[in-house]
Design an enzyme around this catalytic site. Structure first.
Site, PDB file in Angstrom:
ATOM      1  N   TYR A 131      35.924  25.191  21.628  1.00  0.00           N
ATOM      2  CA  TYR A 131      34.683  24.533  22.090  1.00  0.00           C
ATOM      3  C   TYR A 131      33.810  25.524  22.848  1.00  0.00           C
ATOM      4  CZ  TYR A 131      35.803  19.714  20.838  1.00  0.00           C
ATOM      5  OH  TYR A 131      36.068  18.566  20.142  1.00  0.00           O
ATOM      6  N   ARG A 141      35.877   3.788  21.513  1.00  0.00           N
ATOM      7  CA  ARG A 141      34.713   3.054  21.004  1.00  0.00           C
ATOM      8  C   ARG A 141      35.009   1.844  20.132  1.00  0.00           C
ATOM      9  NH1 ARG A 141      31.925   8.461  18.859  1.00  0.00           N
ATOM     10  NH2 ARG A 141      34.133   8.994  18.824  1.00  0.00           N
ATOM     11  N   ARG A 158      30.857   0.953  28.906  1.00  0.00           N
ATOM     12  CA  ARG A 158      30.240   2.257  28.656  1.00  0.00           C
ATOM     13  C   ARG A 158      28.710   2.171  28.569  1.00  0.00           C
ATOM     14  NH1 ARG A 158      27.901   6.238  26.854  1.00  0.00           N
ATOM     15  NH2 ARG A 158      28.526   7.612  25.160  1.00  0.00           N
ATOM     16  N   ARG A 200      43.509   7.899  21.643  1.00  0.00           N
ATOM     17  CA  ARG A 200      42.151   7.351  21.736  1.00  0.00           C
ATOM     18  C   ARG A 200      42.153   5.825  21.879  1.00  0.00           C
ATOM     19  NH1 ARG A 200      37.423  10.738  20.883  1.00  0.00           N
ATOM     20  NH2 ARG A 200      38.272  12.819  20.673  1.00  0.00           N
ATOM     21  N   ASP A 248      37.932  13.508  29.261  1.00  0.00           N
ATOM     22  CA  ASP A 248      37.720  14.209  27.993  1.00  0.00           C
ATOM     23  C   ASP A 248      38.196  15.651  28.091  1.00  0.00           C
ATOM     24  OD1 ASP A 248      37.145  14.278  25.337  1.00  0.00           O
ATOM     25  OD2 ASP A 248      34.985  14.468  25.575  1.00  0.00           O
TER      26      ASP A 248
HETATM   27  O1  1CP Z   1      42.212   6.554  24.993  1.00  0.00           O
HETATM   28  C1  1CP Z   1      41.898   7.743  25.023  1.00  0.00           C
HETATM   29  O2  1CP Z   1      42.529   8.605  24.402  1.00  0.00           O
HETATM   30  C2  1CP Z   1      40.699   8.062  25.853  1.00  0.00           C
HETATM   31  C3  1CP Z   1      40.631   9.360  26.526  1.00  0.00           C
HETATM   32  C4  1CP Z   1      40.180  10.504  25.639  1.00  0.00           C
HETATM   33  C5  1CP Z   1      41.000  11.546  25.176  1.00  0.00           C
HETATM   34  C6  1CP Z   1      42.504  11.705  25.330  1.00  0.00           C
HETATM   35  C7  1CP Z   1      38.861  10.782  25.197  1.00  0.00           C
HETATM   36  C8  1CP Z   1      37.671   9.956  25.438  1.00  0.00           C
HETATM   37  N1  1CP Z   1      38.861  11.991  24.561  1.00  0.00           N
HETATM   38  C9  1CP Z   1      40.151  12.464  24.514  1.00  0.00           C
HETATM   39  C10 1CP Z   1      40.620  13.728  23.973  1.00  0.00           C
HETATM   40  C11 1CP Z   1      39.718  14.507  23.097  1.00  0.00           C
HETATM   41  N2  1CP Z   1      38.373  14.749  23.231  1.00  0.00           N
HETATM   42  C12 1CP Z   1      40.166  15.264  21.997  1.00  0.00           C
HETATM   43  C13 1CP Z   1      41.621  15.363  21.612  1.00  0.00           C
HETATM   44  C14 1CP Z   1      42.051  14.183  20.861  1.00  0.00           C
HETATM   45  C15 1CP Z   1      41.876  14.291  19.421  1.00  0.00           C
HETATM   46  O3  1CP Z   1      42.250  15.326  18.852  1.00  0.00           O
HETATM   47  O4  1CP Z   1      41.399  13.288  18.859  1.00  0.00           O
HETATM   48  C16 1CP Z   1      39.071  15.933  21.447  1.00  0.00           C
HETATM   49  C17 1CP Z   1      39.077  16.839  20.258  1.00  0.00           C
HETATM   50  C18 1CP Z   1      37.937  15.591  22.234  1.00  0.00           C
HETATM   51  C19 1CP Z   1      36.562  16.083  22.097  1.00  0.00           C
HETATM   52  C20 1CP Z   1      35.611  14.960  21.890  1.00  0.00           C
HETATM   53  N3  1CP Z   1      35.088  14.207  22.890  1.00  0.00           N
HETATM   54  C21 1CP Z   1      35.173  14.413  20.678  1.00  0.00           C
HETATM   55  C22 1CP Z   1      35.667  14.915  19.322  1.00  0.00           C
HETATM   56  C23 1CP Z   1      34.678  15.300  18.306  1.00  0.00           C
HETATM   57  C24 1CP Z   1      33.758  16.454  18.588  1.00  0.00           C
HETATM   58  O5  1CP Z   1      32.576  16.281  18.299  1.00  0.00           O
HETATM   59  O6  1CP Z   1      34.199  17.529  19.027  1.00  0.00           O
HETATM   60  C25 1CP Z   1      34.323  13.344  20.976  1.00  0.00           C
HETATM   61  C26 1CP Z   1      33.564  12.462  20.039  1.00  0.00           C
HETATM   62  C27 1CP Z   1      34.290  13.220  22.402  1.00  0.00           C
HETATM   63  C28 1CP Z   1      33.661  12.164  23.225  1.00  0.00           C
HETATM   64  C29 1CP Z   1      34.640  11.100  23.619  1.00  0.00           C
HETATM   65  N4  1CP Z   1      35.774  11.333  24.389  1.00  0.00           N
HETATM   66  C30 1CP Z   1      36.451  10.152  24.611  1.00  0.00           C
HETATM   67  C31 1CP Z   1      35.715   9.122  23.930  1.00  0.00           C
HETATM   68  C32 1CP Z   1      36.098   7.675  23.913  1.00  0.00           C
HETATM   69  C33 1CP Z   1      34.595   9.728  23.324  1.00  0.00           C
HETATM   70  C34 1CP Z   1      33.533   8.998  22.552  1.00  0.00           C
HETATM   71  C35 1CP Z   1      32.257   9.071  23.285  1.00  0.00           C
HETATM   72  C36 1CP Z   1      31.480   7.809  23.515  1.00  0.00           C
HETATM   73  O7  1CP Z   1      31.918   6.811  24.133  1.00  0.00           O
HETATM   74  O8  1CP Z   1      30.306   7.874  23.140  1.00  0.00           O
END
Ligand code: 1CP
Length: 344
Positions: free
Chosen positions: A152, A32, A41, A28, A77
């Site tokens: 999911y 954020r 963003r 990640r 994502d």
């Molecule tokens: O640097 C990076 O890693 C950015 C790319 C990235 C990756 C590899 C994002 C961007 N998401 C992910 C993988 C991801 N997405 C996982 C696996 C990683 C982990 O286990 O932490 C998971 C479970 C998700 C699902 C997801 N997407 C969540 C998790 C919580 C939930 O509610 O299920 C969330 C909050 C997101 C949105 C998201 N994806 C990525 C970001 C930066 C965000 C935040 C959204 C925003 O900017 O508002």
């Protein structure tokens, strides 16, 4: 692949060859907690943002440069691959599925991804990033592992107890395996194309599989994860990551990969012994340690490095993603510490 990439600190470590110091990236890292991410963003919904290759490429490159890490990770994502399968995806702020799959009958409206160009925005991002990344910095592509994607698709969002997911698994194993087969084949297409368009390696995220017992993981999940890894080209490097349950580590190893991701719940020395010293490992500082003062961060970082006993094949990372309210200065300091204390 160019010699610069093939001989990069990161890929040498994937192959367990000695390097000048320990490579590091942060799960990640393009997220954020970075004000530069927030700026790019703002004014877009998350899905719009994911589908803008210019913006996704920019935050990918920014994170690598700002932190000085040894690899970039594609900004994208996990659940987006569910869209071309027939699921309605939205973010508020985490992923939400409007039409979750709950019974075997629902499989009628769910298809395996036929044409992976439905995800062309991801491949465009890969191309843009690769053009501008330093020559010796690999780009990591990724996808959710079949179980995490299924959870999911079935729960409709993140979950605490995975009741719908496990219910389908126990009540209708035929439908379960059919669904995971369709997911796995879609994941393979997605990862193959990421590798073809410019990624040097890929990571599979099984972020929610920790909720499973070893017996259930072995029966319902392992064959699918293994089928994904086996279907990738022989020369593709794979990081296989699962979090939440160290009891699954021997099975994670069985499912494949060149690098096994360890979360912080296991001691790195023990974890590496469990998965075997004939595979590289990634991890495993507790992400919450980064909220501590720099002296405590340094002490705990050293403990992780010491636990490798000087063996080549360790990629430093957090045990899970960096938190959204993290101070970026602490992340930058961690990268410096690892390069400094990991030097040989
Ligand atoms: O640097 C990076 O890693 C950015 C790319 C990235 C990756 C590899 C994002 C961007 N998401 C992910 C993988 C991801 N997405 C996982 C696996 C990683 C982990 O286990 O932490 C998971 C479970 C998700 C699902 C997801 N997407 C969540 C998790 C919580 C939930 O509610 O299920 C969330 C909050 C997101 C949105 C998201 N994806 C990525 C970001 C930066 C965000 C935040 C959204 C925003 O900017 O508002």
């Amino acid at each position: 692949m160019t010699p610069e990439l093939q001989n990069s600190r990161f890929l040498k470590t994937v192959r367990r060859e000695p390097t000048d110091t320990t490579p590091i990236w942060i799960m990640r890292q393009a997220g954020r907690y970075l004000p530069e991410y927030q700026a790019v963003r703002s004014g877009h919904t998350f899905l719009e943002f994911c589908k803008r290759p210019d913006l996704a490429a920019q935050v990918t490159l920014d994170a690598q440069r700002i932190l000085g890490v040894d690899a970039a990770i594609l900004f994208a994502d996990l659940p987006t691959i569910l869209e071309p399968m027939g699921f309605e995806l939205d973010y508020q702020p985490g992923p939400q599925i409007g039409n979750p799959l709950r019974t075997g009958k629902d499989l009628d409206r769910i298809r395996e991804v036929e044409d992976i160009d439905a995800m062309s925005y991801v491949f465009e991002t890969v191309k843009l990033v690769r053009q501008d990344l330093p020559a010796d910095i690999p780009l990591i592509g990724f996808c959710g592992s079949p179980f995490t994607l299924a959870s999911y698709a079935i729960e409709g969002a993140g979950s605490k107890n995975y009741i719908h997911t496990k219910s389908l698994m126990y009540r209708d194993p035929g439908a379960w395996h059919e669904f995971l087969g369709r997911l796995s084949r879609s994941v393979v297409k997605h990862l193959r194309k990421q590798l073809e368009t410019g990624c040097q390696l890929v990571q599979l995220f099984d972020s929610w599989a920790g909720c499973l017992s070893p017996d259930d993981y072995r029966e319902y999940v392992l064959p699918h994860t293994r089928s994904v890894i086996e279907a990738l080209p022989d020369d593709a490097y794979v990081i296989n990551f699962l979090t939440g349950n160290p009891a699954l580590l021997p099975l994670l190893r069985e499912s494949g990969g060149d690098v096994i991701g360890l979360d912080w719940r296991v001691d790195l020395r023990e974890g590496w012994k469990t998965v075997g010293h004939d595979v590289a490992v990634q991890g495993n500082l507790d992400p919450v340690v980064l909220f501590a003062d720099l002296d405590s961060i340094r002490q705990r970082t050293k403990a992780v490095l010491d636990a490798t006993d000087g063996r080549p094949g360790h990629i430093f990372n957090l045990g899970h993603g960096v938190m959204p309210d993290m101070n970026p200065d602490h992340v930058k300091a961690l990268v410096k510490m690892v390069h400094e204390m990991g030097a040989r």
